[in-house]
Design an enzyme around this catalytic site. Structure first.
Site, short mmCIF file in Angstrom:
data_model
loop_
_atom_site.label_atom_id
_atom_site.label_comp_id
_atom_site.label_asym_id
_atom_site.label_seq_id
_atom_site.Cartn_x
_atom_site.Cartn_y
_atom_site.Cartn_z
N CYS A 1 5.36 8.15 -0.87
CA CYS A 1 4.86 6.77 -0.96
C CYS A 1 4.12 6.65 -2.29
CB CYS A 1 3.93 6.43 0.21
SG CYS A 1 3.06 4.87 -0.03
N HIS B 1 -2.42 5.10 5.00
CA HIS B 1 -1.07 4.57 4.82
C HIS B 1 -0.71 3.63 5.97
CE1 HIS B 1 3.11 4.28 3.49
NE2 HIS B 1 3.35 4.19 4.79
N HIS C 1 -0.45 -3.86 0.67
CA HIS C 1 -1.27 -4.17 -0.50
C HIS C 1 -1.50 -5.66 -0.61
CE1 HIS C 1 2.99 -3.89 -1.65
NE2 HIS C 1 2.76 -4.85 -2.53
N HIS D 1 -2.22 -8.58 -3.32
CA HIS D 1 -2.21 -8.95 -4.73
C HIS D 1 -3.34 -9.95 -4.96
CE1 HIS D 1 2.05 -7.63 -5.66
NE2 HIS D 1 2.18 -7.80 -4.36
P1 5GP Z 1 5.35 -5.97 -3.77
O1 5GP Z 1 6.54 -6.55 -4.46
O2 5GP Z 1 5.69 -4.77 -2.93
O3 5GP Z 1 4.52 -6.99 -3.03
O4 5GP Z 1 4.38 -5.48 -4.92
C1 5GP Z 1 4.42 -4.22 -5.49
C2 5GP Z 1 3.64 -4.29 -6.77
O5 5GP Z 1 3.38 -2.97 -7.20
C3 5GP Z 1 4.38 -4.99 -7.91
O6 5GP Z 1 3.61 -6.10 -8.37
C4 5GP Z 1 4.53 -3.90 -8.97
O7 5GP Z 1 4.38 -4.39 -10.28
C5 5GP Z 1 3.42 -2.93 -8.60
N1 5GP Z 1 3.70 -1.56 -8.98
C6 5GP Z 1 4.85 -0.87 -8.78
N2 5GP Z 1 4.74 0.39 -9.23
C7 5GP Z 1 3.47 0.51 -9.72
C8 5GP Z 1 2.75 1.60 -10.32
O8 5GP Z 1 3.23 2.71 -10.49
N3 5GP Z 1 1.48 1.35 -10.71
C9 5GP Z 1 0.88 0.13 -10.54
N4 5GP Z 1 -0.37 -0.01 -10.96
N5 5GP Z 1 1.53 -0.91 -9.96
C10 5GP Z 1 2.80 -0.73 -9.57
ZN ZN Z 2 1.31 5.05 1.39
#
Ligand code: 5GP
Ligand code: ZN
Length: 114
Positions: free
Chosen positions: A4, A46, A100, A102
Site C-alpha cells: 500500500c 490502514h 485519504h 484531499h
Molecule cells: P485518489 O485519486 O485516490 O483520491 O487520490 C490519490 C492522490 O494521491 C492523488 O491526488 C495523487 O496525486 C496522490 N499521490 C499518488 N502517489 C503519491 C505519492 O507517491 N506521494 C504523494 N505525496 N501523493 C501521491
Molecule cells: Zn495503507
C-alpha cells in the site's frame, strides 16, 4: 499493509513533504497538486476506503476533521475557505486504496458537482 503506497509513506519507506503528524494521523502534500495548496490527510491505520470503515474508526474520522481544521489555521487558508474531498471506490474515482482526505485550497474552486 503490504504494497500500500500510503502505508509505505507512513513507514517512511517512500518520502513525503509532511504537514502534520501525530500517533494516528499523517498529512502531507499531494505529489500532483490540483490546487495551489493540495494536502492529503490519512489515518495511520490502514483503512482501504470509506466503504471499509468500522464502527470503532468513527472517532478517528472526527479527529481527522479536527486536524484539517488545525492545518487550515496553521497554513493560513481557514478564513478564505477550502474544499475537502474523499473519493470512494471505483465510481468515486479512488486510485490509492488507503482512505485519504484531499484538502484543496489557495484558489476559488470551480466546477461543483453539488
Ligand atoms: P485518489 O485519486 O485516490 O483520491 O487520490 C490519490 C492522490 O494521491 C492523488 O491526488 C495523487 O496525486 C496522490 N499521490 C499518488 N502517489 C503519491 C505519492 O507517491 N506521494 C504523494 N505525496 N501523493 C501521491
Ligand atoms: Zn495503507
Amino acid at each position: 499493509m503490504e504494497n500500500c503506497l500510503f502505508c509505505k509513506i507512513i513507514k517512511g519507506e517512500i518520502p513525503c513533504k509532511k504537514v502534520y503528524e501525530d500517533d494516528e494521523i499523517l498529512a502531507f502534500y499531494d505529489i500532483n497538486p490540483a490546487a495551489p495548496i493540495h494536502i492529503l490527510v490519512i489515518p495511520k491505520k490502514h483503512i482501504t476506503s470509506l466503504a471499509h470503515l468500522e464502527k470503532e474508526d468513527e472517532i478517528l474520522i472526527g479527529k481527522i476533521y479536527g486536524v484539517i481544521n488545525k492545518i487550515s489555521e496553521e497554513q493560513g487558508f481557514k478564513q478564505d475557505g477550502y474544499r475537502v474531498i474523499v473519493n470512494c471506490g471505483k465510481n468515486g474515482g479512488q486510485q490509492v486504496m488507503h482512505l485519504h482526505f484531499h484538502i484543496l485550497a489557495g484558489k476559488q474552486m470551480g466546477e461543483k458537482v453539488l
